[in-house]
Design a protein around this motif. Structure first.
Motif, PDB file in Angstrom:
ATOM      1  N   PRO A   1      -4.654   9.629  -9.040  1.00  0.00           N
ATOM      2  CA  PRO A   1      -6.113   9.674  -8.861  1.00  0.00           C
ATOM      3  C   PRO A   1      -6.586  10.783  -7.935  1.00  0.00           C
ATOM      4  O   PRO A   1      -7.790  11.024  -7.835  1.00  0.00           O
ATOM      5  CB  PRO A   1      -6.423   8.295  -8.275  1.00  0.00           C
ATOM      6  CG  PRO A   1      -5.183   7.920  -7.543  1.00  0.00           C
ATOM      7  CD  PRO A   1      -4.049   8.471  -8.371  1.00  0.00           C
ATOM      8  N   ARG A   2      -5.674  11.469  -7.263  1.00  0.00           N
ATOM      9  CA  ARG A   2      -6.090  12.477  -6.293  1.00  0.00           C
ATOM     10  C   ARG A   2      -6.698  13.692  -6.992  1.00  0.00           C
ATOM     11  O   ARG A   2      -6.334  14.045  -8.114  1.00  0.00           O
ATOM     12  CB  ARG A   2      -4.923  12.902  -5.395  1.00  0.00           C
ATOM     13  CG  ARG A   2      -3.796  13.610  -6.116  1.00  0.00           C
ATOM     14  CD  ARG A   2      -2.621  13.886  -5.166  1.00  0.00           C
ATOM     15  NE  ARG A   2      -2.989  14.762  -4.088  1.00  0.00           N
ATOM     16  CZ  ARG A   2      -2.942  16.101  -4.166  1.00  0.00           C
ATOM     17  NH1 ARG A   2      -2.558  16.690  -5.274  1.00  0.00           N
ATOM     18  NH2 ARG A   2      -3.277  16.852  -3.142  1.00  0.00           N
TER      19      ARG A   2
ATOM     20  N   ASP B   1       0.832  -1.205   0.000  1.00  0.00           N
ATOM     21  CA  ASP B   1       0.000   0.000   0.000  1.00  0.00           C
ATOM     22  C   ASP B   1       0.865   1.253   0.000  1.00  0.00           C
ATOM     23  O   ASP B   1       0.607   2.203  -0.763  1.00  0.00           O
ATOM     24  CB  ASP B   1      -0.925   0.005   1.224  1.00  0.00           C
ATOM     25  CG  ASP B   1      -2.146  -0.879   1.022  1.00  0.00           C
ATOM     26  OD1 ASP B   1      -2.704  -0.854  -0.092  1.00  0.00           O
ATOM     27  OD2 ASP B   1      -2.537  -1.583   1.965  1.00  0.00           O
ATOM     28  N   GLY B   2       1.889   1.256   0.848  1.00  0.00           N
ATOM     29  CA  GLY B   2       2.780   2.406   0.903  1.00  0.00           C
ATOM     30  C   GLY B   2       3.577   2.584  -0.377  1.00  0.00           C
ATOM     31  O   GLY B   2       3.772   3.707  -0.854  1.00  0.00           O
ATOM     32  N   TYR B   3       4.030   1.481  -0.914  1.00  0.00           N
ATOM     33  CA  TYR B   3       4.769   1.494  -2.180  1.00  0.00           C
ATOM     34  C   TYR B   3       3.951   2.178  -3.271  1.00  0.00           C
ATOM     35  O   TYR B   3       4.429   3.057  -3.990  1.00  0.00           O
ATOM     36  CB  TYR B   3       5.102   0.052  -2.533  1.00  0.00           C
ATOM     37  CG  TYR B   3       5.736  -0.211  -3.878  1.00  0.00           C
ATOM     38  CD1 TYR B   3       7.122  -0.240  -4.027  1.00  0.00           C
ATOM     39  CD2 TYR B   3       4.955  -0.487  -4.995  1.00  0.00           C
ATOM     40  CE1 TYR B   3       7.704  -0.536  -5.255  1.00  0.00           C
ATOM     41  CE2 TYR B   3       5.520  -0.782  -6.221  1.00  0.00           C
ATOM     42  CZ  TYR B   3       6.907  -0.800  -6.354  1.00  0.00           C
ATOM     43  OH  TYR B   3       7.483  -1.082  -7.562  1.00  0.00           O
ATOM     44  N   PHE B   4       2.689   1.791  -3.382  1.00  0.00           N
ATOM     45  CA  PHE B   4       1.840   2.366  -4.424  1.00  0.00           C
ATOM     46  C   PHE B   4       1.469   3.813  -4.105  1.00  0.00           C
ATOM     47  O   PHE B   4       1.238   4.614  -5.022  1.00  0.00           O
ATOM     48  CB  PHE B   4       0.581   1.522  -4.612  1.00  0.00           C
ATOM     49  CG  PHE B   4       0.829   0.208  -5.296  1.00  0.00           C
ATOM     50  CD1 PHE B   4       1.536   0.150  -6.485  1.00  0.00           C
ATOM     51  CD2 PHE B   4       0.360  -0.981  -4.752  1.00  0.00           C
ATOM     52  CE1 PHE B   4       1.776  -1.064  -7.126  1.00  0.00           C
ATOM     53  CE2 PHE B   4       0.582  -2.196  -5.390  1.00  0.00           C
ATOM     54  CZ  PHE B   4       1.288  -2.237  -6.583  1.00  0.00           C
TER      55      PHE B   4
ATOM     56  N   ARG C   1       2.941  18.097 -11.268  1.00  0.00           N
ATOM     57  CA  ARG C   1       3.628  17.064 -10.488  1.00  0.00           C
ATOM     58  C   ARG C   1       5.017  17.528 -10.075  1.00  0.00           C
ATOM     59  O   ARG C   1       5.524  17.139  -9.024  1.00  0.00           O
ATOM     60  CB  ARG C   1       3.702  15.761 -11.286  1.00  0.00           C
ATOM     61  CG  ARG C   1       4.109  14.566 -10.451  1.00  0.00           C
ATOM     62  CD  ARG C   1       3.596  13.283 -11.054  1.00  0.00           C
ATOM     63  NE  ARG C   1       3.870  12.132 -10.200  1.00  0.00           N
ATOM     64  CZ  ARG C   1       3.250  10.969 -10.311  1.00  0.00           C
ATOM     65  NH1 ARG C   1       2.306  10.798 -11.204  1.00  0.00           N
ATOM     66  NH2 ARG C   1       3.560   9.955  -9.523  1.00  0.00           N
ATOM     67  N   SER C   2       5.637  18.352 -10.908  1.00  0.00           N
ATOM     68  CA  SER C   2       6.949  18.901 -10.554  1.00  0.00           C
ATOM     69  C   SER C   2       6.814  20.239  -9.843  1.00  0.00           C
ATOM     70  O   SER C   2       7.789  20.969  -9.683  1.00  0.00           O
ATOM     71  CB  SER C   2       7.808  19.067 -11.805  1.00  0.00           C
ATOM     72  OG  SER C   2       7.149  19.873 -12.775  1.00  0.00           O
TER      73      SER C   2
ATOM     74  N   GLY D   1       0.357   8.794  -5.042  1.00  0.00           N
ATOM     75  CA  GLY D   1      -0.135   9.823  -4.139  1.00  0.00           C
ATOM     76  C   GLY D   1      -1.402   9.388  -3.428  1.00  0.00           C
ATOM     77  O   GLY D   1      -1.888   8.262  -3.560  1.00  0.00           O
ATOM     78  N   SER D   2      -1.937  10.295  -2.639  1.00  0.00           N
ATOM     79  CA  SER D   2      -3.193  10.056  -1.932  1.00  0.00           C
ATOM     80  C   SER D   2      -3.937  11.386  -1.888  1.00  0.00           C
ATOM     81  O   SER D   2      -3.496  12.381  -2.481  1.00  0.00           O
ATOM     82  CB  SER D   2      -2.919   9.554  -0.509  1.00  0.00           C
ATOM     83  OG  SER D   2      -2.280  10.562   0.251  1.00  0.00           O
TER      84      SER D   2
END
Length: 775
Positions: free
Chosen positions: A712-713, A104-107, A684-685, A112-113
């Protein structure tokens, strides 16, 4: 060190990892969606890994360590970050009580979240693969936080197969990293090398304990001219392999250097105590006898089979090259120039391609056979002479095949003059476009595609199977176009798009409508994470038999009084995201594609389309890794775009789009495209590109993205406003457009609508502030 297992005589540098039918993609996305659990995902991944190993053994790679262990759930650079504890501070909550990072953390690092932006993503050397950029600072606490690479080796060994574990090497890992948010100005991630190396040493020890005979450390950054003092880079390479080779317990070390010639660092690695060195001898020249003599005691792994493109290898020429090497190198093995992750699995599955075209091709499985054949040629040339002769005959037949060379195409390109590559001055165009379009400050638009729903994909599949008539399919697409246009009207966008529901892919769609191309049925390759594409095959001279996009754009424009963008893919991107013919210069092929697009632009103008976007997201991607080779590339690539667009009237606004590249390196080339508006990835940057735009004095329209669509955020309205305010602080508002980073095809409608609404509302806030400041 473990027993002195010789390096296998034949091996691949890497293999596709998504599964022959994209099984990994489907399993990962099901896990993300909560439809399956981690155990189910792990089970699918294990099937793919063991299936790959057995398949490669069946193809002739039977020696210990011949099968590369290059599997990844998402990205090989992210894998190293997960193994060595390079988790940015903002993701500290993802680590468990033992400091380890679960799936989960890897993804989450990758995607992102709701409250966390993912790691930045950019191109992997000169390929269409994207890697995740690690964030390293003085605070990064390197430690061994995963042993997945060891577990995967043990898994294969339990099944009776000794694989060759793979890791991105320490120098490349740090050179591809960026300073963390906490790092002071001027910090260089490579300065943490001494702290990172002990973790690699510990991991090598774990692999040796598990019984690994060889490990592959991938150092492609060494073939690139770095913005780093040459002596400092040499010292980093020397120190790294001094430390790793001196490890008390380790497998034998192969250092691989794909994507180009190793150059000045060859003597450094030759003098080290590594056990084998891979050289890309497909792109790079054969080193001199003196340079090869320095490899005494090491195995030279000769990358003579192209891992990056799909054309059949000239086995006789490669066998001759290997025979030449054998005179200077006692220990010689055969491999690919790069990992074959960049090509599809198996050409034999492409039953819809003509037998003639299939005979010209070699996908990953065929490359494994080619490598095994060449290894046999080293031992007994006569035993495989029939295979060598057959390859020579096929290559010769390709040169004279119908469609490979067309007189009318070559006559048209030969007749081009300088006037065909130039438009009127921008000031003239700007005045004409202002009058024609009457846009507000900070005009809003999107990049082109809207979410491809399951209904759209199902309709396309049914049409391909003959279950829908052409008229039925066309009506379904028109219904989706109307939905997209109405949505943009409701949200308040200024320049609209039709959403591209009829397009399966931004390159394949054009390939299906241009002569000189063919498309595959199962030829999927990984672009990033679970995102896969099917590159088309550009094998012959290119012509446009009929208009491609005009009817769709004309229909969409009839639905709105606002400007509607015609959407085309540019010549460089069509080349970059296809498997391109290798029998003539790329610039010549690019001009053929450009002329087809020029004709399409003329037809769009005639249909009343006043804004036309010609996407070139791959402009940076094909940039040669050696600076001496870059001017020639930039010359033909920029000119092919100008050839495609220079026929447009002054009042027609030409847009282009670029994404996921280090734009500062090619800002002159971007300027040279002479597009009226350029949209660029920036969210993203975190809007880094505006510094390059400001320092360059970029003078035409520009839309630095404010919505990262690769995650997806949903960006909050405040977040979008802050990004836009940063852009306004560096670029004159008169030039600025507001748009997402990229097309929305891979996103869902719910998140897309919320994100686009936030984009429009944030724009209104900044517009209001600009008006207030003006008063």
């Amino acid at each position: 060190m473990t027993a002195q297992t010789p390096f296998p005589s034949a091996s691949l540098l890497g293999y596709p990892r998504i599964g022959r039918r994209r099984e990994l993609k489907k399993a990962v996305e099901a896990f993300w969606a909560g439809r399956t659990d981690a155990a189910a995902l792990e089970a699918t991944a294990r099937e793919i890994r063991l299936g790959t190993a057995r398949r490669l053994q069946d193809l002739g790679l039977t020696e210990p360590a011949a099968v590369p262990g290059t599997f990844s759930y998402y990205d090989q650079v992210l894998d190293v970050a997960a193994h060595v504890g390079a988790v940015p501070a903002r993701f500290g909550n993802l680590l468990d009580g033992e400091g380890r990072l679960g799936l989960d953390g890897y993804f989450t690092l990758a995607r992102g979240s709701k409250d966390q932006q993912p790691l930045e993503m950019t191109k992997w050397f000169d390929t269409n693969y994207h890697y995740l950029v690690p964030e390293i600072g003085p605070e990064t606490d390197f430690s061994l936080t995963s042993e997945r690479i060891v577990e995967e080796f043990s898994e294969a060994r339990s099944a009776g197969i000794e694989t060759r574990p793979y890791l991105v090497g320490p120098v490349t890992f740090l050179l591809l990293s960026k300073p963390s948010d906490e790092a002071p100005a001027g910090f260089e991630p490579l300065s943490r090398l001494e702290d990172l190396l002990p973790v690699y040493v510990e991991l090598l020890g774990k692999l040796a304990e598990a019984g690994a005979g060889w490990v592959q450390l991938d150092e492609p950054a060494l073939v690139v001219e770095q913005d780093l003092d040459a002596a400092a880079l040499q010292a980093a390479v020397e120190r790294s392999y001094q430390v790793l080779a001196a490890a008390g317990s380790r497998p034998r070390i192969l250092v691989s250097t794909p994507y180009g010639a190793l150059g000045d660092l060859l003597p450094t690695l030759a003098a080290s105590s590594i056990d084998a060195l891979h050289l890309d001898l497909f792109k790079g020249a054969v080193p001199s006898a003196d340079q090869l003599a320095a490899l005494e005691g090491k195995t030279l792994v000769a990358g003579v089979v192209d891992g990056h493109n799909i054309w059949r290898n000239d086995l006789q020429a490669s066998a001759n090259k290997l025979a030449e090497l054998r005179r200077s190198v006692p220990s010689l093995a055969v491999s690919t120039s790069t990992s074959t992750q960049h090509v599809p699995h198996d050409v034999d599955e492409e039953t819809k391609l003509s037998e003639q075209l299939r005979s010209w091709l070699a996908f990953a499985d065929q490359k494994a056979v080619e490598v095994a054949t060449l290894a046999k040629a080293l031992q007994d040339p006569a035993a495989v002479q029939a295979e060598l002769d057959k390859a020579s005959a096929v290559i010769a037949s390709r040169a004279s095949a119908a469609g490979v060379r067309r007189a009318e195409v070559r006559e048209r390109t030969a007749a081009l003059t300088a006037a065909d590559f130039a438009r009127e001055d921008f000031a003239v165009r700007q005045a004409a476009q202002d009058a024609a379009l009457a846009l507000p400050p900070l005009p809003t638009t999107t990049i082109g595609s809207f979410p491809q729903t399951s209904d759209v994909r199902l309709a396309r599949a049914r049409a391909n199977r003959g279950e829908l008539t052409a008229a039925q399919y066309e009506q379904l697409m028109k219904d989706e176009i109307k939905r997209v246009v109405d949505l943009q009207e409701e949200l308040g966008f200024d320049v609209l798009v039709h959403g591209e529901p009829e397009r399966n892919d931004m390159v394949q769609y054009f390939a299906e409508n241009l002569d000189g191309f063919d498309v595959t049925e199962h030829g999927w390759v990984q672009s990033y994470g679970s995102r896969c594409t099917r590159p088309s095959i550009l094998w012959g001279d290119v012509t446009r038999p009929a208009p491609i996009t005009v009817a769709w754009a004309e229909y969409a424009q009839s639905l709105t009084s606002k400007p509607l963008k015609g959407m085309l893919t540019g010549p460089v991107t069509i080349l970059a995201w296809s498997f391109v013919r290798d029998d003539q210069p790329l610039g010549e092929t690019a001009n053929q594609v450009a002329l087809a697009l020029r004709d399409e632009i003329a037809d769009l103008e005639a249909a009343g389309i006043k804004v036309i976007q010609v996407d070139e997201p791959a402009l940076r991607e094909l940039l040669p890794l050696r600076k001496a080779d870059q001017p020639a590339y930039l010359d033909w690539s920029v000119n092919s775009f100008r050839l495609a667009t220079a026929g447009a009237a002054s009042g027609t606004q030409i847009h282009t789009h670029l994404c996921y590249s280090e734009f500062g390196a090619i800002i002159d080339a971007i300027d040279g495209l002479d597009a009226d508006v350029t949209s660029i990835e920036a969210a993203r940057s975190r809007m880094e590109v505006v510094n390059d735009l400001e320092s360059h004095g970029f003078g035409r329209g520009v839309g630095p993205g404010v919505y990262d669509i690769h995650s997806p955020r949903v960006p909050a309205q405040r977040e979008v406003r802050e990004l836009l305010e940063t852009a306004v602080a560096h670029v004159p508002a008169r030039q600025l457009w507001v748009n997402p980073d990229c097309g929305l095809k891979t996103r869902g409608y719910e998140e897309t609508v919320e994100s686009l609404r936030n984009l429009v509302e944030a724009t209104k806030e900044v517009r209001a502030a600009l008006v207030a400041d003006a008063r």
